[in-house]
Design an enzyme around this catalytic site. Structure first.
Site, PDB file in Angstrom:
ATOM      1  N   THR A 118       0.852  -1.181   0.000  1.00  0.00           N
ATOM      2  CA  THR A 118       0.000   0.000   0.000  1.00  0.00           C
ATOM      3  C   THR A 118       0.890   1.234   0.000  1.00  0.00           C
ATOM      4  OG1 THR A 118      -1.772  -1.105   1.215  1.00  0.00           O
ATOM      5  CG2 THR A 118      -1.775   1.290   1.233  1.00  0.00           C
ATOM      6  N   GLY A 119       0.694   2.108  -0.988  1.00  0.00           N
ATOM      7  CA  GLY A 119       1.456   3.344  -1.072  1.00  0.00           C
ATOM      8  C   GLY A 119       0.538   4.537  -0.982  1.00  0.00           C
ATOM      9  N   GLY A 120       1.120   5.718  -1.174  1.00  0.00           N
ATOM     10  CA  GLY A 120       0.329   6.929  -1.073  1.00  0.00           C
ATOM     11  C   GLY A 120      -0.663   7.088  -2.207  1.00  0.00           C
ATOM     12  N   MET A 121      -0.372   6.449  -3.353  1.00  0.00           N
ATOM     13  CA  MET A 121      -1.221   6.661  -4.525  1.00  0.00           C
ATOM     14  C   MET A 121      -1.864   5.379  -5.044  1.00  0.00           C
ATOM     15  SD  MET A 121       1.142   9.408  -6.589  1.00  0.00           S
ATOM     16  CE  MET A 121      -0.129   9.684  -7.821  1.00  0.00           C
ATOM     17  N   GLN A 161      -2.639   0.778  -4.369  1.00  0.00           N
ATOM     18  CA  GLN A 161      -2.457  -0.519  -3.731  1.00  0.00           C
ATOM     19  C   GLN A 161      -2.045  -1.528  -4.805  1.00  0.00           C
ATOM     20  OE1 GLN A 161      -6.162  -1.662  -1.914  1.00  0.00           O
ATOM     21  NE2 GLN A 161      -5.807  -0.438  -0.055  1.00  0.00           N
ATOM     22  N   VAL A 162      -1.170  -2.456  -4.415  1.00  0.00           N
ATOM     23  CA  VAL A 162      -0.774  -3.526  -5.323  1.00  0.00           C
ATOM     24  C   VAL A 162      -1.214  -4.853  -4.720  1.00  0.00           C
ATOM     25  CG1 VAL A 162       1.131  -4.679  -6.507  1.00  0.00           C
ATOM     26  CG2 VAL A 162       1.198  -2.196  -6.164  1.00  0.00           C
ATOM     27  N   LYS A 192      -2.640  -3.297  -9.845  1.00  0.00           N
ATOM     28  CA  LYS A 192      -2.388  -2.011  -9.193  1.00  0.00           C
ATOM     29  C   LYS A 192      -3.652  -1.169  -9.259  1.00  0.00           C
ATOM     30  CE  LYS A 192       0.932   1.806  -9.224  1.00  0.00           C
ATOM     31  NZ  LYS A 192       2.158   2.338  -9.885  1.00  0.00           N
ATOM     32  N   ASP A 222      11.379   8.121 -11.439  1.00  0.00           N
ATOM     33  CA  ASP A 222      11.292   7.700 -10.032  1.00  0.00           C
ATOM     34  C   ASP A 222      12.240   6.536  -9.760  1.00  0.00           C
ATOM     35  OD1 ASP A 222      10.361   7.918  -7.442  1.00  0.00           O
ATOM     36  OD2 ASP A 222       8.576   6.703  -7.773  1.00  0.00           O
TER      37      ASP A 222
END
Length: 456
Positions: free
Chosen positions: A24-27, A29-30, A45, A139
């Protein structure tokens, strides 16, 4: 009862069944999921947040779909699902990978520089492919580089952009992580490949030092740190690696190397002995084959010592082992004298001729003294074809090597760069177990012949 969405077991677009939340990231979910149509595991994603996140998912799928490279995680599909509240959630279906990220690996501390060079070479090759397709990743950081059993993979093109595309993000949502952001990104300049080379420099720096050159968490901290300059690289690094890292970190994007140039520079630094088992750096190729350089008569030093010191019995044993391993030289069997029973082995006396090492395996009768670049290139191709036929080179690896060989222009005065790339590829594939040690030895020998005759 309020339904939690997404959740394990949910079926997206009547095809993709969610199994386990991986990250789970800021932008986004995987999820680990199953493609029920093709019956294969995939990664899904799902963007989190507002419509901007959804738009980025669509952009990521479109840009990543341009890329087809073994060092880049593949994008399989882009679809849209309907949430319980009736809103639409776009999602990207990607290749499911196993392994650990460089970020996870660095929890243990800095890497040996040889391992960092191997990883950096693979990342630079993936970036060169992306840049050739007009895509800028934007990135590059340890969390987006995965160490998989079959090699290094570049992940997450979530904030990627087409080369030359204006940077019109006023919110900073697509700026990435402060410690890895190139200076020009803060100036709002259009996307350019040099931005990824800055990221590669930070990645290399962190792999060998254990932390990035600017160890910060916010943009304000980054501005303050840049006023005093980056932290120091550790001592003991090769001068070529140190120079490349600082060239990548140059504030002026026009002074940074291209991804292709960075790959070449890093490939030349890959050590011949393994630094660590995470990314398999192969052992030096076996030296049982005594290679004769065209028109010079020079032999492999290890093979020469074998004949002069180990004695007749050891040479015979090595020759028998060589025949059993790689099929032996073409032609009939030769009689070999054995020492009398009960007599210890001894080095040959000054009046006794030292035994000759076995001849190198050949598939064609090309005299080494008159070897041309075209003929040397043909010998490499023949070795690849024969290795595939014998099952000593995996078919996909043989195809990869043949594609690289087709790119060599024999009219060039010097083909050393292409030979370096092939030699590095052979070492990498040997470490992966995709070809045998004996076959790798034959290929490296013939590649060196090609290098010698091209530079003559």
């Amino acid at each position: 009862m309020h339904d939690v969405w997404p959740a394990s077991g949910v079926l997206l677009a009547s095809r993709y069944r969610l199994v386990t939340l991986l990250e789970t990231g800021g932008m986004a979910q995987v999820w680990r999921a199953v493609d029920e149509l093709l019956d294969r595991p995939v990664a899904v994603k799902l963007p989190a947040g507002d419509t901007r996140a959804a738009h980025l998912a669509w952009r990521e799928a479109r840009l990543a779909a341009r890329l087809s490279h073994p060092g880049i995680a593949a994008v399989h599909d882009y679809r849209e699902a309907v949430r319980p509240d009736g809103s639409v959630a776009p999602f990207v279906v990607m290749e499911l990978l196993s392994g650990e990220t460089v970020a996870a690996r660095l929890v243990e501390g800095p890497m040996p520089w040889g391992e960092a060079v191997s990883i950096g070479t693979a990342v630079a090759a993936a970036l060169a492919a992306a840049h050739a397709a007009g895509v800028v990743h934007r990135d590059i950081k340890p969390g987006n580089v995965m160490l998989c059993p079959d090699g290094v993979k570049l992940l997450d093109f979530g904030i990627s952009a087409a080369a030359g595309e204006p940077d019109d993000d006023d919110t900073g949502a697509t700026f990435g992580t402060p410690a890895y952001a190139a200076p020009e990104r803060l100036d709002g300049k259009p996307a350019e490949p040099a931005t990824d080379l800055y990221g590669l420099g930070v990645l290399l720096f962190e792999m060998v030092a254990g932390e990035p050159p600017y160890c910060v968490d916010t943009w304000e901290e980054l501005a303050a740190a840049q006023a005093t300059g980056p932290s120091r690289l550790p001592d003991g690094l090769p001068a070529g690696l140190r120079d490349l890292i600082y060239r990548c970190l140059d504030d002026d994007p026009y002074r940074r190397p291209s991804a292709a140039d960075a790959r070449k520079a890093l490939a030349r630094l890959i050590p011949s002995t393994p630094a660590r088992s995470t990314i398999p750096l192969p052992e030096p190729p076996p030296t049982g084959l005594a290679r004769v350089i065209p028109a010079t008569g020079r032999r492999n030093r290890t093979a020469g010592r074998l004949g002069a010191v180990a004695g007749l019995a050891l040479v015979v044993a090595a020759f028998v082992l060589l025949i059993n391993t790689v099929g032996g030289p073409d032609g009939g069997d030769e009689e070999t004298a054995q020492p009398p029973v009960g007599t210890p082995s001894a080095a040959p006396s000054a009046t006794t001729a030292a035994p000759q090492p076995p001849p190198a395996i050949t598939t064609e009768a090309t005299p080494t003294a008159t070897l041309t670049v075209d003929a040397a290139l043909g010998r490499v191709r023949a070795a690849v074809e024969r290795g595939e036929e014998r099952g000593e080179i995996r078919p996909d690896v043989a195809l990869d090597l043949m594609n690289l060989l087709r790119q060599i222009d024999v009219s060039d005065v010097d083909v050393s760069d292409q030979v370096d790339q092939l030699s590095s590829k052979v070492r990498q594939r040997l470490g992966e177990g995709a070809l045998t040690e004996a076959q790798a030895s034959v290929l490296q020998s013939r590649l060196e012949d090609l290098r010698d005759v091209s530079g003559a």
